[in-house]
Structure formats: C-alpha cells, structure tokens
Motif scaffolding. Structure first.
Motif, PDB file in Angstrom:
ATOM      1  N   PRO A 298      53.333  67.707  78.534  1.00  0.00           N
ATOM      2  CA  PRO A 298      52.634  67.355  77.288  1.00  0.00           C
ATOM      3  C   PRO A 298      51.336  66.641  77.580  1.00  0.00           C
ATOM      4  O   PRO A 298      51.261  65.784  78.477  1.00  0.00           O
ATOM      5  CB  PRO A 298      53.640  66.430  76.586  1.00  0.00           C
ATOM      6  CG  PRO A 298      54.966  66.880  77.101  1.00  0.00           C
ATOM      7  CD  PRO A 298      54.735  67.260  78.534  1.00  0.00           C
ATOM      8  N   GLY A 299      50.314  67.008  76.845  1.00  0.00           N
ATOM      9  CA  GLY A 299      48.987  66.458  77.072  1.00  0.00           C
ATOM     10  C   GLY A 299      48.152  67.255  78.057  1.00  0.00           C
ATOM     11  O   GLY A 299      46.949  66.999  78.205  1.00  0.00           O
ATOM     12  N   GLY A 300      48.775  68.202  78.728  1.00  0.00           N
ATOM     13  CA  GLY A 300      48.071  69.002  79.718  1.00  0.00           C
ATOM     14  C   GLY A 300      47.292  70.145  79.112  1.00  0.00           C
ATOM     15  O   GLY A 300      47.235  70.310  77.882  1.00  0.00           O
ATOM     16  N   SER A 301      46.712  70.967  79.994  1.00  0.00           N
ATOM     17  CA  SER A 301      45.862  72.079  79.565  1.00  0.00           C
ATOM     18  C   SER A 301      46.233  73.361  80.293  1.00  0.00           C
ATOM     19  O   SER A 301      46.748  73.329  81.415  1.00  0.00           O
ATOM     20  CB  SER A 301      44.391  71.761  79.855  1.00  0.00           C
ATOM     21  OG  SER A 301      43.953  70.630  79.145  1.00  0.00           O
TER      22      SER A 301
ATOM     23  N   PRO B  80      54.855  69.933  73.001  1.00  0.00           N
ATOM     24  CA  PRO B  80      56.082  70.741  73.157  1.00  0.00           C
ATOM     25  C   PRO B  80      56.189  71.848  72.105  1.00  0.00           C
ATOM     26  O   PRO B  80      56.692  72.940  72.414  1.00  0.00           O
ATOM     27  CB  PRO B  80      57.194  69.708  72.995  1.00  0.00           C
ATOM     28  CG  PRO B  80      56.582  68.443  73.504  1.00  0.00           C
ATOM     29  CD  PRO B  80      55.151  68.490  73.046  1.00  0.00           C
ATOM     30  N   GLU B  81      55.679  71.611  70.913  1.00  0.00           N
ATOM     31  CA  GLU B  81      55.758  72.633  69.863  1.00  0.00           C
ATOM     32  C   GLU B  81      54.798  73.804  70.096  1.00  0.00           C
ATOM     33  O   GLU B  81      54.835  74.788  69.350  1.00  0.00           O
ATOM     34  CB  GLU B  81      55.502  72.022  68.478  1.00  0.00           C
ATOM     35  CG  GLU B  81      54.258  71.179  68.381  1.00  0.00           C
ATOM     36  CD  GLU B  81      54.555  69.694  68.545  1.00  0.00           C
ATOM     37  OE1 GLU B  81      55.346  69.330  69.458  1.00  0.00           O
ATOM     38  OE2 GLU B  81      53.969  68.900  67.770  1.00  0.00           O
ATOM     39  N   ASP B  82      53.956  73.709  71.115  1.00  0.00           N
ATOM     40  CA  ASP B  82      53.116  74.850  71.492  1.00  0.00           C
ATOM     41  C   ASP B  82      53.865  75.839  72.380  1.00  0.00           C
ATOM     42  O   ASP B  82      53.347  76.910  72.693  1.00  0.00           O
ATOM     43  CB  ASP B  82      51.862  74.377  72.238  1.00  0.00           C
ATOM     44  CG  ASP B  82      50.936  73.557  71.366  1.00  0.00           C
ATOM     45  OD1 ASP B  82      50.405  72.540  71.853  1.00  0.00           O
ATOM     46  OD2 ASP B  82      50.742  73.932  70.181  1.00  0.00           O
ATOM     47  N   THR B  83      55.071  75.483  72.782  1.00  0.00           N
ATOM     48  CA  THR B  83      55.882  76.356  73.625  1.00  0.00           C
ATOM     49  C   THR B  83      56.183  77.664  72.906  1.00  0.00           C
ATOM     50  O   THR B  83      56.704  77.660  71.791  1.00  0.00           O
ATOM     51  CB  THR B  83      57.195  75.666  74.015  1.00  0.00           C
ATOM     52  OG1 THR B  83      56.893  74.531  74.832  1.00  0.00           O
ATOM     53  CG2 THR B  83      58.104  76.616  74.774  1.00  0.00           C
ATOM     54  N   ALA B  84      55.821  78.772  73.539  1.00  0.00           N
ATOM     55  CA  ALA B  84      55.998  80.087  72.918  1.00  0.00           C
ATOM     56  C   ALA B  84      55.519  81.154  73.886  1.00  0.00           C
ATOM     57  O   ALA B  84      54.904  80.847  74.914  1.00  0.00           O
ATOM     58  CB  ALA B  84      55.193  80.190  71.619  1.00  0.00           C
ATOM     59  N   VAL B  85      55.800  82.396  73.554  1.00  0.00           N
ATOM     60  CA  VAL B  85      55.144  83.520  74.211  1.00  0.00           C
ATOM     61  C   VAL B  85      53.857  83.796  73.460  1.00  0.00           C
ATOM     62  O   VAL B  85      53.870  83.924  72.232  1.00  0.00           O
ATOM     63  CB  VAL B  85      56.042  84.771  74.231  1.00  0.00           C
ATOM     64  CG1 VAL B  85      55.293  85.939  74.874  1.00  0.00           C
ATOM     65  CG2 VAL B  85      57.336  84.480  74.972  1.00  0.00           C
TER      66      VAL B  85
ATOM     67  N   GLY C  33      49.726  81.906  81.475  1.00  0.00           N
ATOM     68  CA  GLY C  33      50.750  80.998  80.984  1.00  0.00           C
ATOM     69  C   GLY C  33      51.448  80.265  82.122  1.00  0.00           C
ATOM     70  O   GLY C  33      51.204  80.538  83.297  1.00  0.00           O
ATOM     71  N   GLY C  34      52.303  79.330  81.764  1.00  0.00           N
ATOM     72  CA  GLY C  34      53.033  78.577  82.768  1.00  0.00           C
ATOM     73  C   GLY C  34      53.682  77.359  82.172  1.00  0.00           C
ATOM     74  O   GLY C  34      53.750  77.204  80.947  1.00  0.00           O
TER      75      GLY C  34
ATOM     76  N   GLN D 249      54.161  83.570  78.815  1.00  0.00           N
ATOM     77  CA  GLN D 249      54.981  82.424  78.391  1.00  0.00           C
ATOM     78  C   GLN D 249      54.247  81.109  78.657  1.00  0.00           C
ATOM     79  O   GLN D 249      53.764  80.872  79.777  1.00  0.00           O
ATOM     80  CB  GLN D 249      56.313  82.424  79.148  1.00  0.00           C
ATOM     81  CG  GLN D 249      57.185  81.211  78.873  1.00  0.00           C
ATOM     82  CD  GLN D 249      57.781  81.230  77.470  1.00  0.00           C
ATOM     83  OE1 GLN D 249      58.310  82.239  77.034  1.00  0.00           O
ATOM     84  NE2 GLN D 249      57.702  80.099  76.778  1.00  0.00           N
ATOM     85  N   VAL D 250      54.202  80.278  77.650  1.00  0.00           N
ATOM     86  CA  VAL D 250      53.680  78.917  77.777  1.00  0.00           C
ATOM     87  C   VAL D 250      54.812  77.966  77.455  1.00  0.00           C
ATOM     88  O   VAL D 250      55.414  78.044  76.381  1.00  0.00           O
ATOM     89  CB  VAL D 250      52.494  78.682  76.825  1.00  0.00           C
ATOM     90  CG1 VAL D 250      52.099  77.204  76.820  1.00  0.00           C
ATOM     91  CG2 VAL D 250      51.315  79.551  77.216  1.00  0.00           C
ATOM     92  N   THR D 251      55.100  77.070  78.388  1.00  0.00           N
ATOM     93  CA  THR D 251      56.155  76.083  78.197  1.00  0.00           C
ATOM     94  C   THR D 251      55.564  74.702  78.392  1.00  0.00           C
ATOM     95  O   THR D 251      54.995  74.404  79.448  1.00  0.00           O
ATOM     96  CB  THR D 251      57.309  76.306  79.180  1.00  0.00           C
ATOM     97  OG1 THR D 251      57.822  77.625  79.026  1.00  0.00           O
ATOM     98  CG2 THR D 251      58.426  75.297  78.926  1.00  0.00           C
TER      99      THR D 251
END
Length: 122
Positions: A13-16, A85-90, A8-9, A117-119
């Motif tokens: 937006p748009g990244g991988s 941004p809505e993919d942000t989560a643990v 995670g990290g 964590q993914v932000t």
C-alpha cells in the motif's frame, strides 16, 4: 488486432506501478483506449480512458492514476501511485469501438485479452 497488458505485480500500500498496453495490428492514433479492472466477485469497472479528446478517470482513482500514450511505440500507459488494497484487481486495456453516452460502458470495448494482475497488500 491485439492489445497486450503488462506491468502488474505485487506492491505494498502506498506504492506505485506502471502498466503498459502494447497495441498491434492497428494504430492508437485512430482509437481510444480504456483501462478497466475486475476484482474477485465484482463487476468489471472503468478505471481510465484516453482519446484525442482528452482523458477520463474513475472517481476512485482520480489524482492517483495517470493515463498516457506513446504513438511512436503504439503503447498506452497507466501510472498508478498511492496504491490501495482496494485497487487489487485484474487490469485490462481495451479498444473503444462503440460510443455510448458513458466512456466506461463495457460493451463499447473489444479485445479484452488476459489482463494483468495487480495486488496491493502488505
């Protein structure tokens, strides 16, 4: 028995990102593995799932995320592209031990661990 999620990290937006889930104490050949995520203030939700029978994805990540596994390394991966941004989560990787009707039933999985964590933010 342990599942260790990593990778995670912070990404724009748009990244991988590629998440890894290293299993120890058991063989991935014998168990299905799921990826779940939990955002602040929200319930845990299924993201993807892999078994000998195939792969499954939540509608929100279909065509953007890809789950795979390397049985030699005993590791499951989650490639996440076009992140939002809505993919942000643990994100948690977990082992399926129960087989209810739906693949994303939280109670059917064990070994939740700490997650990673993914932000997604600019």
């Amino acid at each position: 028995v342990q599942l260790q999620a990593s990778g995670g990290g912070l990404v724009q937006p748009g990244g991988s990102l590629r998440l890894s889930c290293a299993a120890s104490g058991f063989s991935l050949d014998r168990y299905a593995i799921g990826w779940f995520r939990q955002a602040p203030g929200k319930e845990r939700e299924g993201v993807s799932y892999i078994s000998t029978g195939g792969t499954y994805y939540a509608n929100s990540v279909k065509d953007r995320f890809t789950i795979s596994r390397d049985t030699v390394k005993n590791t499951v991966y989650l490639q996440m592209n076009s992140l939002k941004p809505e993919d942000t989560a643990v994100y948690f990787c977990v082992r399926r031990i129960g087989y209810g009707r739906l693949w994303d039933t939280v109670a059917d999985y064990d070994n939740w661990g700490q997650g990673t964590q993914v932000t997604v933010s600019s």
